[in-house]
Design an enzyme around this catalytic site. Structure first.
Site, mmCIF file in Angstrom:
data_model
loop_
_atom_site.group_PDB
_atom_site.id
_atom_site.type_symbol
_atom_site.label_atom_id
_atom_site.label_comp_id
_atom_site.label_asym_id
_atom_site.label_seq_id
_atom_site.Cartn_x
_atom_site.Cartn_y
_atom_site.Cartn_z
ATOM 1 N N SER A 189 0.849 -1.186 0.000
ATOM 2 C CA SER A 189 0.000 0.000 0.000
ATOM 3 C C SER A 189 0.885 1.237 0.000
ATOM 4 C CB SER A 189 -0.896 0.013 1.249
ATOM 5 O OG SER A 189 -1.561 1.253 1.394
ATOM 6 N N TYR A 204 -2.353 -0.569 10.393
ATOM 7 C CA TYR A 204 -2.444 -0.941 8.980
ATOM 8 C C TYR A 204 -1.232 -0.445 8.208
ATOM 9 C CZ TYR A 204 -4.437 -1.471 4.290
ATOM 10 O OH TYR A 204 -4.657 -1.821 2.984
#
Length: 281
Positions: free
Chosen positions: A164, A177
């Site tokens: 990501s 995350y």
């Protein structure tokens, strides 16, 4: 039908996609099937992957859906045995399972904004943080242990992880995350090195901001206008827009093609509409 970005033929390849019950990896599974691969779509949501498989079969493609918990080694090995029986040994593994959890997310970007009743840094739940790291990191490691054995035996194969843009610079509110995805980028390099002489390549893509059912309420108001956070994202993205899930497929196909990317391993490819390139000024 998926509008395929590249005319790459994956005929004869067995592609395993975890997290295929979701939008992004569901599209990847469909695209691989349309490109000729025999696809094993794995997800904890069995109904979602069975529906995906039925849709692909109705279009004349090969796809089977399997219920799989990416955090349970024994369950993964059972699915592995079934995939071997149904489709054959794995050539390409897409580790798409992952995600965040509200228990590991703060309500505000900055500590000084905290107010009574809100969840701040000191209120983050240890169990929630642990779950996010397990889901993303172990949820990549364990399927790789299960399916990369096929590749070692055949002395060729490809692993694609999903990192990501959070892995480069952490976003506010989602420390677990962001940290977990940074671990995925690091693990991708580790795997690339570990399997380099076994004929296996390992790379990752780092998607930018996409609109999904999970984050739509965070990005748009009820009247369809961007939220304050959404406006900040778009202002920090040179192309001034979100990334569409279909725009990931070109990078996915390229990195998974043994001819086109034969010497590419250990890279994390941003697909982010320029987000990582912009300094803010």
């Amino acid at each position: 039908m998926i509008d395929l970005p590249l005319n790459i033929d994956f005929s004869g390849k067995v592609v395993v996609v975890t997290g295929a019950g979701g939008v992004l990896c569901g599209d990847m599974a469909r695209a691989f099937a349309q490109a000729g691969a025999k696809v094993a779509a794995l997800d904890l949501n069995e109904q979602a992957v069975k529906k995906l498989a039925d849709e692909c079969k109705a279009q004349g493609f090969i796809c089977e859906g399997y219920k799989a918990n990416v955090l349970e080694p024994e369950a993964l090995e059972a699915v592995h045995r079934q995939v071997l029986k149904d489709l054959g040994s794995c050539d390409i593994l897409v580790n798409g399972a992952g995600g965040n959890n509200p228990r590991a997310t703060t309500d505000n970007e900055y500590q000084h904004e905290w107010a009574e009743g809100q969840k701040g840094f000191f209120d983050l739940d240890a169990g929630g943080v642990d779950f996010v790291f397990k889901l993303n990191f172990q949820g990549t490691l364990l399927p790789t242990q299960a399916f990369a054995k096929d590749m070692v035996e055949k002395k060729h194969g490809c692993i694609l992880n999903i990192s990501s843009m959070n892995a480069y610079i952490p976003l506010t509110k989602i420390p677990a995350y962001s940290g977990a995805k940074a671990a995925i980028s690091n693990f991708t390099q580790w795997l690339a090195t570990h399997f380099a002489k076994s004929g296996i390549r390992c790379n990752a893509i780092a998607p930018g901001f996409l609109v999904s059912n999970q984050n739509r309420a965070l990005l748009f108001n009820d009247d369809g206008t961007p939220t304050a956070r959404s406006a900040k994202i778009l202002n920090g993205t040179p192309m001034g827009r979100f990334v569409d899930s279909g725009e990931l497929l070109g990078g996915v196909f390229f990195l998974c093609d043994d001819k086109a990317a034969s010497a590419i391993t250990g890279v994390v490819l941003p697909i982010d509409a320029g987000f990582a390139a912009y300094s803010g000024v």
